[in-house]
Design a protein around this motif. Sequence first.
Motif, PDB file in Angstrom:
ATOM      1  N   PRO A   1       0.814  -1.212   0.000  1.00 33.18           N
ATOM      2  CA  PRO A   1       0.000   0.000   0.000  1.00 33.18           C
ATOM      3  C   PRO A   1       0.851   1.267   0.000  1.00 33.18           C
ATOM      4  O   PRO A   1       1.986   1.281   0.497  1.00 33.18           O
ATOM      5  N   LEU A   2       0.272   2.326  -0.554  1.00 28.76           N
ATOM      6  CA  LEU A   2       0.928   3.633  -0.631  1.00 28.76           C
ATOM      7  C   LEU A   2      -0.007   4.675  -0.022  1.00 28.76           C
ATOM      8  O   LEU A   2      -1.148   4.831  -0.464  1.00 28.76           O
ATOM      9  N   PHE A   3       0.480   5.378   0.988  1.00 25.14           N
ATOM     10  CA  PHE A   3      -0.281   6.414   1.666  1.00 25.14           C
ATOM     11  C   PHE A   3       0.449   7.752   1.511  1.00 25.14           C
ATOM     12  O   PHE A   3       1.667   7.792   1.364  1.00 25.14           O
ATOM     13  N   VAL A   4      -0.313   8.857   1.578  1.00 30.33           N
ATOM     14  CA  VAL A   4       0.261  10.187   1.381  1.00 30.33           C
ATOM     15  C   VAL A   4      -0.192  11.101   2.505  1.00 30.33           C
ATOM     16  O   VAL A   4      -1.339  11.042   2.957  1.00 30.33           O
ATOM     17  N   ALA A   5       0.696  11.995   2.948  1.00 28.21           N
ATOM     18  CA  ALA A   5       0.485  12.792   4.162  1.00 28.21           C
ATOM     19  C   ALA A   5      -0.381  14.028   3.952  1.00 28.21           C
ATOM     20  O   ALA A   5      -0.046  15.123   4.435  1.00 28.21           O
TER      21      ALA A   5
ATOM     22  N   GLU B   1      -3.675   7.188  -4.939  1.00 29.21           N
ATOM     23  CA  GLU B   1      -4.666   7.531  -5.954  1.00 29.21           C
ATOM     24  C   GLU B   1      -5.313   8.884  -5.669  1.00 29.21           C
ATOM     25  O   GLU B   1      -5.518   9.687  -6.588  1.00 29.21           O
ATOM     26  N   SER B   2      -5.669   9.154  -4.420  1.00 29.91           N
ATOM     27  CA  SER B   2      -6.277  10.456  -4.121  1.00 29.91           C
ATOM     28  C   SER B   2      -5.265  11.579  -4.283  1.00 29.91           C
ATOM     29  O   SER B   2      -5.593  12.661  -4.789  1.00 29.91           O
ATOM     30  N   ALA B   3      -4.014  11.347  -3.899  1.00 32.45           N
ATOM     31  CA  ALA B   3      -2.980  12.372  -4.047  1.00 32.45           C
ATOM     32  C   ALA B   3      -2.635  12.610  -5.508  1.00 32.45           C
ATOM     33  O   ALA B   3      -2.267  13.730  -5.891  1.00 32.45           O
ATOM     34  N   LEU B   4      -2.749  11.592  -6.348  1.00 32.46           N
ATOM     35  CA  LEU B   4      -2.545  11.767  -7.783  1.00 32.46           C
ATOM     36  C   LEU B   4      -3.540  12.771  -8.342  1.00 32.46           C
ATOM     37  O   LEU B   4      -3.192  13.609  -9.195  1.00 32.46           O
ATOM     38  N   ARG B   5      -4.768  12.723  -7.881  1.00 32.37           N
ATOM     39  CA  ARG B   5      -5.770  13.677  -8.371  1.00 32.37           C
ATOM     40  C   ARG B   5      -5.364  15.107  -8.040  1.00 32.37           C
ATOM     41  O   ARG B   5      -5.483  16.017  -8.876  1.00 32.37           O
ATOM     42  N   THR B   6      -4.871  15.324  -6.830  1.00 33.16           N
ATOM     43  CA  THR B   6      -4.434  16.664  -6.454  1.00 33.16           C
ATOM     44  C   THR B   6      -3.250  17.106  -7.300  1.00 33.16           C
ATOM     45  O   THR B   6      -3.196  18.257  -7.765  1.00 33.16           O
TER      46      THR B   6
END
Length: 347
Positions: free
Chosen positions: A120-124, A308-313
């Motif tokens: 998994p990959l998480f973003v801060a 995936e959510s951080a890619l959108r930003t």
Amino acid sequence: MPQRVRWGIVGVGDVTERKSGPAFQQADRSELVAVMRRDAAKAADFAARHAVPRWYDDADALIADPEVDAVYIATPPDSHRDYVERVAAAGKPVYVEKPMARTATECRAMIDACETAGVPLFVAYYRRAMPRFEIARELISGGRLGEVRSVIIRTQHPGPDLSGGLPWRLDPQVSGGGLFVDLGSHTLDWLDHVFGPVTEAAGRASHPLAGPGSVETVVSASFRFAGGVSAVGLWDFDAAERVDRIEIIGTEGSLALSSFGPEPLMLTSGGVTEEIAAPYPDVVQRPLVQGIVDVLTGRAHTAVSTGESALRTASVVDAVLADYRAEHGISFWAVAGSGLRFRRSPE
């Protein structure tokens, strides 16, 4: 599933002193067991001050440590892709600082590396989990504003002191852009969390902050979210006064809040304004870190901030800065296959 998550940190700089580092020690079923910095003396000093058992001056050594279960990457954005790919290749979950990378293309490569490795990959983007912003999101989703149709963002800071040289956050080859990328991305990401993905974005950046080819100073942008909400924003990082305001406007009320300060939320409805206390936690990343630990230990299925959510930003930032980067020869930029419709601003 492990019962506890033993963390290692690559890059123990300023952000790890208060915002993130203590979160790995304070979260339930979590501990910080190793830190790395290329300056060995600074790595050893951090470890001693924060009671961390081991320190390294080599990232690969920390990544390979068998007692490190997951790795948090807190280096500048230009190195995020490289370190994420190394951690993924080692088969370990990875949590990376925001902005996720300099561009959406780099973000996509990081996601692909983690998917290939099965980690998994998480973003801060920690505002997604902070109680302050959850209160605001619940007010919006609970109908206190009626039907939300528009958002106004205004962020102004006085200009930085450049007498000591160019900070890395203002070097586009390191940071990807200026304070719009560093700070503005927080606001854009939280709005994605509240209203869903941005489907259209256009913007204009101007006024190189430190001379030709340097990062942008002023950014204006317009957005449309998947649910139909429209937004406009202005960011100016060489302004006379400091302003930090998000205003969310609905058919029955409005909500005003700051993105970076602890001021109360201001809910206005029927001509009456109500102040709602919503302070920052002492360690701002702790709620998000706890959610990630819950996922890694099998107590939750998903985290609120992922690759995936951080890619959108990152895709929105790319769209807004596309013209500026082209005009100033900032050449790393490329379009990612994110589904966002990129529109260039009129000349």
